[in-house]
Write a protein that holds these residues in place. Structure first.
Motif, PDB file in Angstrom:
ATOM      1  N   GLY A 175     -18.260   3.236 -21.452  1.00 40.21           N
ATOM      2  CA  GLY A 175     -18.619   3.856 -20.190  1.00 40.21           C
ATOM      3  C   GLY A 175     -17.482   4.732 -19.689  1.00 40.21           C
ATOM      4  N   ALA A 176     -17.703   5.351 -18.550  1.00 42.50           N
ATOM      5  CA  ALA A 176     -16.694   6.191 -17.902  1.00 42.50           C
ATOM      6  C   ALA A 176     -16.472   5.671 -16.492  1.00 42.50           C
ATOM      7  CB  ALA A 176     -17.151   7.644 -17.861  1.00 42.50           C
ATOM      8  N   ARG A 177     -15.201   5.761 -16.019  1.00 40.06           N
ATOM      9  CA  ARG A 177     -14.848   5.182 -14.725  1.00 40.06           C
ATOM     10  C   ARG A 177     -13.937   6.141 -13.969  1.00 40.06           C
ATOM     11  NH1 ARG A 177     -14.581  -0.267 -12.977  1.00 40.06           N
ATOM     12  NH2 ARG A 177     -13.044  -0.632 -11.340  1.00 40.06           N
ATOM     13  N   LEU A 178     -14.147   6.253 -12.667  1.00 40.00           N
ATOM     14  CA  LEU A 178     -13.302   7.053 -11.779  1.00 40.00           C
ATOM     15  C   LEU A 178     -12.826   6.162 -10.644  1.00 40.00           C
ATOM     16  CD1 LEU A 178     -12.161   9.800 -10.735  1.00 40.00           C
ATOM     17  CD2 LEU A 178     -14.308  10.036  -9.470  1.00 40.00           C
ATOM     18  N   ASN A 179     -11.499   6.064 -10.464  1.00 41.54           N
ATOM     19  CA  ASN A 179     -10.909   5.287  -9.373  1.00 41.54           C
ATOM     20  C   ASN A 179     -10.147   6.218  -8.448  1.00 41.54           C
ATOM     21  OD1 ASN A 179     -11.788   2.899 -10.466  1.00 41.54           O
ATOM     22  ND2 ASN A 179      -9.787   1.933 -10.558  1.00 41.54           N
ATOM     23  N   LEU A 180     -10.437   6.155  -7.169  1.00 38.25           N
ATOM     24  CA  LEU A 180      -9.669   6.861  -6.154  1.00 38.25           C
ATOM     25  C   LEU A 180      -9.144   5.811  -5.191  1.00 38.25           C
ATOM     26  CD1 LEU A 180     -12.114   9.805  -5.359  1.00 38.25           C
ATOM     27  CD2 LEU A 180     -10.099   9.871  -6.831  1.00 38.25           C
ATOM     28  N   ARG A 181      -7.835   5.866  -4.901  1.00 37.61           N
ATOM     29  CA  ARG A 181      -7.295   4.892  -3.967  1.00 37.61           C
ATOM     30  C   ARG A 181      -6.256   5.534  -3.069  1.00 37.61           C
ATOM     31  NH1 ARG A 181      -4.572   1.139  -8.641  1.00 37.61           N
ATOM     32  NH2 ARG A 181      -2.619   2.266  -8.907  1.00 37.61           N
ATOM     33  N   TYR A 182      -6.199   5.053  -1.833  1.00 35.63           N
ATOM     34  CA  TYR A 182      -5.242   5.546  -0.850  1.00 35.63           C
ATOM     35  C   TYR A 182      -4.339   4.389  -0.460  1.00 35.63           C
ATOM     36  CZ  TYR A 182      -3.323   7.105   3.577  1.00 35.63           C
ATOM     37  OH  TYR A 182      -2.460   7.416   4.593  1.00 35.63           O
ATOM     38  N   VAL A 183      -3.042   4.509  -0.809  1.00 37.14           N
ATOM     39  CA  VAL A 183      -2.091   3.433  -0.554  1.00 37.14           C
ATOM     40  C   VAL A 183      -1.062   3.931   0.470  1.00 37.14           C
ATOM     41  CG1 VAL A 183      -0.509   1.761  -1.585  1.00 37.14           C
ATOM     42  CG2 VAL A 183      -2.401   2.689  -2.949  1.00 37.14           C
ATOM     43  N   PRO A 184      -1.236   3.619   1.761  1.00 35.64           N
ATOM     44  CA  PRO A 184      -0.261   4.045   2.767  1.00 35.64           C
ATOM     45  C   PRO A 184       1.093   3.380   2.541  1.00 35.64           C
ATOM     46  CG  PRO A 184      -2.307   3.293   3.770  1.00 35.64           C
ATOM     47  CD  PRO A 184      -2.356   2.892   2.339  1.00 35.64           C
ATOM     48  N   GLN A 185       2.150   3.988   3.069  1.00 39.19           N
ATOM     49  CA  GLN A 185       3.476   3.400   2.951  1.00 39.19           C
ATOM     50  C   GLN A 185       3.561   2.127   3.780  1.00 39.19           C
ATOM     51  OE1 GLN A 185       6.775   6.024   3.509  1.00 39.19           O
ATOM     52  NE2 GLN A 185       5.832   7.720   2.407  1.00 39.19           N
ATOM     53  N   ASN A 186       4.408   1.219   3.294  1.00 33.24           N
ATOM     54  CA  ASN A 186       4.694  -0.034   3.995  1.00 33.24           C
ATOM     55  C   ASN A 186       3.448  -0.880   4.243  1.00 33.24           C
ATOM     56  OD1 ASN A 186       7.428   0.803   4.194  1.00 33.24           O
ATOM     57  ND2 ASN A 186       6.900   2.018   6.015  1.00 33.24           N
ATOM     58  N   THR A 187       2.569  -0.901   3.277  1.00 31.42           N
ATOM     59  CA  THR A 187       1.395  -1.762   3.391  1.00 31.42           C
ATOM     60  C   THR A 187       1.065  -2.335   2.028  1.00 31.42           C
ATOM     61  OG1 THR A 187      -0.911  -1.929   4.100  1.00 31.42           O
ATOM     62  CG2 THR A 187      -0.264   0.093   2.976  1.00 31.42           C
ATOM     63  N   THR A 188       0.477  -3.495   2.001  1.00 32.31           N
ATOM     64  CA  THR A 188       0.056  -4.085   0.731  1.00 32.31           C
ATOM     65  C   THR A 188      -1.465  -4.080   0.581  1.00 32.31           C
ATOM     66  OG1 THR A 188       0.099  -6.285   1.736  1.00 32.31           O
ATOM     67  CG2 THR A 188       2.077  -5.584   0.544  1.00 32.31           C
ATOM     68  N   PHE A 189      -2.183  -3.660   1.628  1.00 31.02           N
ATOM     69  CA  PHE A 189      -3.639  -3.559   1.543  1.00 31.02           C
ATOM     70  C   PHE A 189      -4.046  -2.094   1.612  1.00 31.02           C
ATOM     71  CE2 PHE A 189      -3.008  -7.849   3.103  1.00 31.02           C
ATOM     72  CZ  PHE A 189      -3.912  -8.569   2.349  1.00 31.02           C
ATOM     73  N   TYR A 190      -5.005  -1.711   0.816  1.00 25.82           N
ATOM     74  CA  TYR A 190      -5.430  -0.313   0.791  1.00 25.82           C
ATOM     75  C   TYR A 190      -6.896  -0.215   0.381  1.00 25.82           C
ATOM     76  CZ  TYR A 190      -4.890  -0.704  -4.267  1.00 25.82           C
ATOM     77  OH  TYR A 190      -5.014  -1.087  -5.581  1.00 25.82           O
ATOM     78  N   PRO A 191      -7.569   0.865   0.763  1.00 29.14           N
ATOM     79  CA  PRO A 191      -8.967   1.068   0.370  1.00 29.14           C
ATOM     80  C   PRO A 191      -9.073   1.814  -0.961  1.00 29.14           C
ATOM     81  CG  PRO A 191      -8.347   2.726   1.952  1.00 29.14           C
ATOM     82  CD  PRO A 191      -7.134   1.853   1.771  1.00 29.14           C
ATOM     83  N   SER A 192     -10.208   1.655  -1.606  1.00 31.20           N
ATOM     84  CA  SER A 192     -10.456   2.369  -2.858  1.00 31.20           C
ATOM     85  C   SER A 192     -11.930   2.724  -2.968  1.00 31.20           C
ATOM     86  CB  SER A 192     -10.030   1.529  -4.071  1.00 31.20           C
ATOM     87  OG  SER A 192     -10.837   0.368  -4.170  1.00 31.20           O
TER      88      SER A 192
END
Length: 195
Positions: free
Chosen positions: A17-34
């Motif tokens: 299969g094929a997969r696309l991951n986009l993620r936003y990791v703000p500074q000084n945080t350990t939780f982020y959306p994807s």
């Protein structure tokens, strides 16, 4: 796939299969959306008739919004999280497994199409692959759970048996599916700090 209509039939399938991951990791945080999207081919059993199982081939497309966390391990990171989204199955054809012998499915379209909610768990190991450019590689795995709430559209076809003649088939998607996956990714970072 856990499906009472196929009894104790054990079903497994490997597919690319094929997969696309986009993620936003703000500074000084350990939780982020994807946001994740992937597409693959899949074959699912619909119904078991004595010693033959009627399967349908699908194109599966998933879209997931996730909440993730990560741990730093020297230059590498371990990412893990949970996501919710939708899974779309578009039927492409029918085939038989088991004691097919000279049995032939007479399986014209339209095939089953279904849109279902899905929950996905992911874990991924990510590491840099270039000192000059912000490129990173990742190897990961996911476990997707789907419950066929609407059972999909009912599909009707026949199986031509040289001894029994035409056997009618009335089937749909039912039960639950646990779908594991393994993937390889290459990331490009759009910020100066890398991850």
């Amino acid at each position: 796939m856990y499906n009472a209509a196929v009894g104790n039939y054990n079903h497994s399938l490997g597919a690319l299969g094929a997969r696309l991951n986009l993620r936003y990791v703000p500074q000084n945080t350990t939780f982020y959306p994807s946001l994740t999207a992937n597409a693959t081919a899949i074959r699912l059993p619909l119904v078991k008739l004595n010693d033959v199982v009627v399967n349908m081939r699908f194109t599966q497309i998933n879209a997931t919004i996730g909440v993730n966390s990560y741990k730093q391990l020297n230059n590498a990171q371990v990412h893990y999280g949970i996501g919710v989204g939708v899974s779309y199955l578009k039927g492409n054809g029918v085939e038989l497994t088991g004691k097919t012998e000279n049995r032939v499915p007479v399986a014209p379209p339209p095939y089953i199409d279904a849109l279902m909610p899905a929950v996905t768990l992911t874990a991924e190991y990510t590491f840099p692959i270039s000192k000059e450019k912000p490129l990173f590689a990742g190897i990961g795995g996911n476990l997707q759970y789907i419950h066929f709430f609407d059972n999909g559209r009912k599909y009707t076809s026949t199986i031509e048996d040289p001894q029994l003649g035409s056997i009618p088939v009335h089937a749909n998607l039912q039960g639950e599916m646990v779908n594991p996956g393994i993937y390889l990714l290459v990331y490009y970072s759009f910020n100066s700090r890398g991850y």
